[in-house]
Scaffold this motif. Sequence first.
Motif, PDB file in Angstrom:
ATOM      1  N   TYR A 159     -16.023   9.605  -6.811  1.00 35.15           N
ATOM      2  CA  TYR A 159     -16.476   8.243  -6.512  1.00 35.15           C
ATOM      3  C   TYR A 159     -15.324   7.324  -6.114  1.00 35.15           C
ATOM      4  N   ALA A 160     -14.183   7.441  -6.802  1.00 35.41           N
ATOM      5  CA  ALA A 160     -13.050   6.555  -6.507  1.00 35.41           C
ATOM      6  C   ALA A 160     -12.594   6.723  -5.065  1.00 35.41           C
ATOM      7  N   LYS A 161     -12.540   7.954  -4.581  1.00 30.20           N
ATOM      8  CA  LYS A 161     -12.122   8.204  -3.199  1.00 30.20           C
ATOM      9  C   LYS A 161     -13.095   7.565  -2.215  1.00 30.20           C
ATOM     10  N   MET A 199      -4.816   9.918  -0.681  1.00 34.40           N
ATOM     11  CA  MET A 199      -5.733   9.289   0.278  1.00 34.40           C
ATOM     12  C   MET A 199      -5.026   8.868   1.565  1.00 34.40           C
ATOM     13  N   GLY A 200      -3.687   8.985   1.606  1.00 31.27           N
ATOM     14  CA  GLY A 200      -2.944   8.628   2.807  1.00 31.27           C
ATOM     15  C   GLY A 200      -2.086   7.391   2.683  1.00 31.27           C
ATOM     16  N   PHE A 201      -2.085   6.755   1.490  1.00 29.60           N
ATOM     17  CA  PHE A 201      -1.262   5.564   1.276  1.00 29.60           C
ATOM     18  C   PHE A 201       0.200   5.970   1.119  1.00 29.60           C
ATOM     19  N   THR A 202       1.101   5.071   1.460  1.00 28.87           N
ATOM     20  CA  THR A 202       2.532   5.338   1.372  1.00 28.87           C
ATOM     21  C   THR A 202       3.221   4.175   0.666  1.00 28.87           C
ATOM     22  N   GLU A 203       4.530   4.292   0.460  1.00 24.49           N
ATOM     23  CA  GLU A 203       5.298   3.216  -0.166  1.00 24.49           C
ATOM     24  C   GLU A 203       6.733   3.263   0.326  1.00 24.49           C
TER      25      GLU A 203
END
Length: 273
Positions: free
Chosen positions: A219-221, A256-260
């Motif tokens: 669900y979170a995704k 999910m594809g996020f970066t930092e």
Amino acid sequence: MKVLNKEELLTAEGVLRKHFPKSLKVHGALCGMNRDKPNALEVVVDTWPDFKVIIFRPDPKSKKALEVTYYSKDEEILRKMLTEENVIDWSTYFMIGGFDFSHASMLKEVSSDMDVNNRSYMLGHVMYLPDTSHLLSPEVDSELESRISSLNLSHVDLVNKNWKFGGNKKYRNIADLISNFPSCCITDSQGQPVSWILVYDYYAMGLLYTLPEHRGKGYAKVLIRAMAKRLHAEGFPVYCFIEEENTVSYKLFKGMGFTEDPSYRAAWFEFNF
């Protein structure tokens, strides 16, 4: 020091886009102000139009806001504004939120000079999505699709009691967020939320939560993807803050594809507590 007017705030929004990820929080707050979202803030800069420091402070005419947010390209100018130009009322409780942790030593020195106590409230990663084409697309069947909706004010208590930073003082804040900013949830067969995500008034995604008995279903995704696509479509940056010790959420957003920017951490400090 200069207080920005409405036209200047629009110009500043464009300037801050060039300094992501460090300017994400102030840019998000400015997005809300420029779209007439409720706020109790005043925006000041060191000089205009070529500012080095921009500070969002509680509006002197309002007692509602308690959090100060800033973006700075020059620590010495920032120090001068905090100490010599009465940007902040050091006699009251306030929090500086989402600042570059590299400024922590300077802020501690300034508060000590002001004879004001301070303590760390949170340290976190800034996760952002520069390009939504990199966003993971979890499978969503038609049955689950029909259960995706938005939160409403009847859900405030549910969100509040399941939020780590919740409690009576935060109840109204959650109500304001649900009323004025995007939210997304997945409901059960009775129409009650079992998983949800909100957006703070500075347009960072947050308060992501799934009830324990409904975990392990992805669900979170689904909610992250839905909210990210909505924010991007409406012209907002897609980002969130994740507590340093929250490895589960960090791995989730990373997957999910996020970066930092690994050299950058965001911190929250309390003063005069």
